[in-house]
Design an enzyme around this catalytic site. Sequence first.
Site, mmCIF file in Angstrom:
data_model
loop_
_atom_site.group_PDB
_atom_site.id
_atom_site.type_symbol
_atom_site.label_atom_id
_atom_site.label_comp_id
_atom_site.label_asym_id
_atom_site.label_seq_id
_atom_site.Cartn_x
_atom_site.Cartn_y
_atom_site.Cartn_z
ATOM 1 C CE LYS A 223 -2.269 -1.000 3.848
ATOM 2 N NZ LYS A 223 -1.631 -2.277 4.218
ATOM 3 N NE ARG B 261 -4.309 -1.231 9.798
ATOM 4 C CZ ARG B 261 -3.220 -0.640 9.290
ATOM 5 N NH1 ARG B 261 -3.269 0.563 8.818
ATOM 6 N NH2 ARG B 261 -2.085 -1.294 9.245
ATOM 7 N NE ARG C 57 7.140 -3.201 5.845
ATOM 8 C CZ ARG C 57 5.843 -2.959 5.791
ATOM 9 N NH1 ARG C 57 5.209 -2.948 4.648
ATOM 10 N NH2 ARG C 57 5.163 -2.739 6.900
ATOM 11 N NE ARG D 250 6.107 -0.096 10.043
ATOM 12 C CZ ARG D 250 4.909 -0.241 9.498
ATOM 13 N NH1 ARG D 250 4.667 0.243 8.283
ATOM 14 N NH2 ARG D 250 3.947 -0.857 10.139
ATOM 15 N NE ARG E 75 2.176 -4.634 11.224
ATOM 16 C CZ ARG E 75 3.290 -4.436 10.524
ATOM 17 N NH1 ARG E 75 4.427 -4.988 10.906
ATOM 18 N NH2 ARG E 75 3.259 -3.685 9.456
#
Length: 228
Positions: free
Chosen positions: A23, A98, A137, A171, A182
Amino acid sequence: MDGTSTPTTAPVLILLGPPGAGKGTQARVLEEQFGLVQLSTGDLLRAAVAAGTDAGKAAKAVMEAGDLVSDEIVINILRDRLKEDDCAKGVILDGFPRTTVQAEALDTLLAETGQKINAAVSLEVDDAEMVTRISGRFTCGGCGEGYHDSFKPTAKTNTCDKCGSTDMKRRADDNAETVGQRLEAYHAQTAPLITYYDGKGALKTIDAMGDIARISKDLATLVAKAIA
Ligand code: AMP
């Protein structure tokens, strides 16, 4: 958005999809291509945590556990951000809504300014792939460009291809344990929004597995039509 705002037809796009679906990456591409503003509630919350605001203090532990921050906090943060002038260009919502409560709050906010949702695009991916994607990432702290150890490494180790910064950030919640939670939160609370937006005739879907450039191209075609 105080009820006195002038009605606007600035586009509103929503990117739906589990963590790791791309996203943020795709929102950045769309931002450049279409001159829209990327609004990531994850980024806004991380900024609140870093700034030590009351909202940030309340959100920190929840985010570290991979759970969803309360609707009240997130809706307030988004409402404030939408009031800023740059949003008049149109927005890409990345990571919001969400929950159904957030989706309904968004409908109310947009009704106040006479805006509508041009498209809610669901990025379709396999769950199994998401853990690999998220674990590798990292982002450039200088310009925000996203990278991945396997899928999109920097040309020169630890140096951003775009701006040359060597300040690479990972992160705190991008670890195997938190990712599972998550994904669970996504399936329980966010996936029902696919049906919500389908019911409103706003849902579009994109195959978001595979080559990032191909996905961007498919998305651009879809968005060009949706905001025309
Ligand atoms: P993201 O950067 O979108 O992956 O979000 C990181 C974390 O911020 C999530 O795991 C949640 O804890 C929190 N968060 C971001 N957006 C929302 C939202 N719309 N509602 C609730 N929590 C959110």
